[in-house]
Write a protein that holds these residues in place. Sequence first.
Motif, PDB file in Angstrom:
ATOM      1  N   UNK A  78      21.411  58.100  93.550  1.00 45.90           N
ATOM      2  CA  UNK A  78      22.740  58.546  93.963  1.00 45.90           C
ATOM      3  C   UNK A  78      23.638  57.329  94.171  1.00 45.90           C
ATOM      4  N   UNK A  79      24.849  57.392  93.646  1.00 47.71           N
ATOM      5  CA  UNK A  79      25.827  56.319  93.843  1.00 47.71           C
ATOM      6  C   UNK A  79      26.744  56.707  94.992  1.00 47.71           C
ATOM      7  N   UNK A  80      26.719  55.916  96.062  1.00 46.51           N
ATOM      8  CA  UNK A  80      27.573  56.158  97.225  1.00 46.51           C
ATOM      9  C   UNK A  80      29.021  55.823  96.869  1.00 46.51           C
ATOM     10  N   UNK A  81      29.965  56.210  97.720  1.00 50.29           N
ATOM     11  CA  UNK A  81      31.383  56.068  97.404  1.00 50.29           C
ATOM     12  C   UNK A  81      31.817  54.618  97.200  1.00 50.29           C
ATOM     13  N   UNK A  82      31.089  53.682  97.794  1.00 48.16           N
ATOM     14  CA  UNK A  82      31.469  52.273  97.629  1.00 48.16           C
ATOM     15  C   UNK A  82      30.768  51.618  96.450  1.00 48.16           C
ATOM     16  N   UNK A  83      30.055  52.397  95.649  1.00 42.43           N
ATOM     17  CA  UNK A  83      29.410  51.876  94.455  1.00 42.43           C
ATOM     18  C   UNK A  83      27.965  51.465  94.638  1.00 42.43           C
ATOM     19  N   UNK A  84      27.507  51.411  95.882  1.00 47.54           N
ATOM     20  CA  UNK A  84      26.106  51.058  96.132  1.00 47.54           C
ATOM     21  C   UNK A  84      25.201  52.278  95.977  1.00 47.54           C
ATOM     22  N   UNK A  85      23.915  52.048  95.691  1.00 45.34           N
ATOM     23  CA  UNK A  85      22.982  53.174  95.751  1.00 45.34           C
ATOM     24  C   UNK A  85      22.937  53.736  97.166  1.00 45.34           C
ATOM     25  N   UNK A  86      22.798  55.041  97.281  1.00 41.00           N
ATOM     26  CA  UNK A  86      22.733  55.658  98.602  1.00 41.00           C
ATOM     27  C   UNK A  86      21.598  55.078  99.426  1.00 41.00           C
ATOM     28  N   UNK A  87      20.522  54.656  98.773  1.00 38.46           N
ATOM     29  CA  UNK A  87      19.370  54.094  99.483  1.00 38.46           C
ATOM     30  C   UNK A  87      19.737  52.863 100.302  1.00 38.46           C
ATOM     31  N   UNK A  88      20.787  52.157  99.904  1.00 41.51           N
ATOM     32  CA  UNK A  88      21.163  50.927 100.598  1.00 41.51           C
ATOM     33  C   UNK A  88      21.927  51.187 101.893  1.00 41.51           C
ATOM     34  N   UNK A  89      22.372  52.413 102.112  1.00 41.31           N
ATOM     35  CA  UNK A  89      23.136  52.704 103.336  1.00 41.31           C
ATOM     36  C   UNK A  89      22.371  53.637 104.269  1.00 41.31           C
ATOM     37  N   UNK A  90      21.120  53.929 103.958  1.00 36.18           N
ATOM     38  CA  UNK A  90      20.304  54.750 104.850  1.00 36.18           C
ATOM     39  C   UNK A  90      19.921  53.920 106.077  1.00 36.18           C
ATOM     40  N   UNK A  91      20.179  54.409 107.292  1.00 41.20           N
ATOM     41  CA  UNK A  91      19.814  53.641 108.491  1.00 41.20           C
ATOM     42  C   UNK A  91      18.313  53.383 108.569  1.00 41.20           C
TER      43      UNK A  91
END
Length: 309
Positions: free
Chosen positions: A154-167
Amino acid sequence: MEQLDPVRDHAEIIRLSISFYLSPMAVDWVFALSMPRFNIGPSGAAIFRGGKGKLLMNSDRRYDDTDDHFLVWIEYGPDSPQVKRSLDIINALHAKWSKEYPAEFDDLDLWLYVLAWEICGTSSIFTEYLGLPEPSEKEKIAKVVFGKKLAELFVYVDGRPLSEVIPASLETYEDWVAYLHEYESRPWEYNAESAACLAQVVETFEKRFPMPLPRSFVRALATSFWHDGMFGCCDIERPGRLMSWAARMFMRVGILMGRILPDPKESLTEKLRRESAETGKPLRAVLKATQVPSPSQGSTARCPMGFGG
């Protein structure tokens, strides 16, 4: 299952534990539980889209496309080209609609909640509403690995993979269940756009249900499994206590019967492909689109989060 490693073989564990026990009615039921959950809060406007969202204009296609993305994920696993193709479709749709509805796509909590639902949503329903056993420890580990692998695509809104913003706090199956409950327990206020989306999900579920049962009971098969906040967001009436009990017993018996009967030899995805080949009936959009190499070949597939066309 006993011979599989939950980290290395997470995709096969998910496939064996889920895909062979599904029916079209079962995946529609999961849609009627999950999509309304995703439609409350900030996502309502992006899904409603002035009454012209796909859920409102062609709800059967929304059901089919969402169901089939899910089937592709559990049939092939996150490392497969089929699932990568599925997420290419979804990410392209997110990129398109986030330009028109930026605030609706910028809510990290909702992204995490959708991922939590993929990891533990249905199994939590089984445990908390139907009194069925929790997944085994092996299945719990496999579910978390599977979900985090999906998040890498999944691509998050800022262009990063969603995995990189999971707490970092969301590590175990129990962590994800706790997040699921915390999110659902938040105060939810009435929203006309969300209300219209929820009503359409329920109406379409009633229409598609394959058994000749009273519509009020079919509706209860969905709404008896909604959390409290969902009713505050819409004009849909809660089922009565007796109706809710009957609906839960209906689903419990159906699930237990599936576990008692001999193991199926064919997954639902395999069955749909076989029936298409035997009858000449075109394969449904997502099942067909995930087999082609390029996103430019005219797919009509839609987003399982509800933000599709």
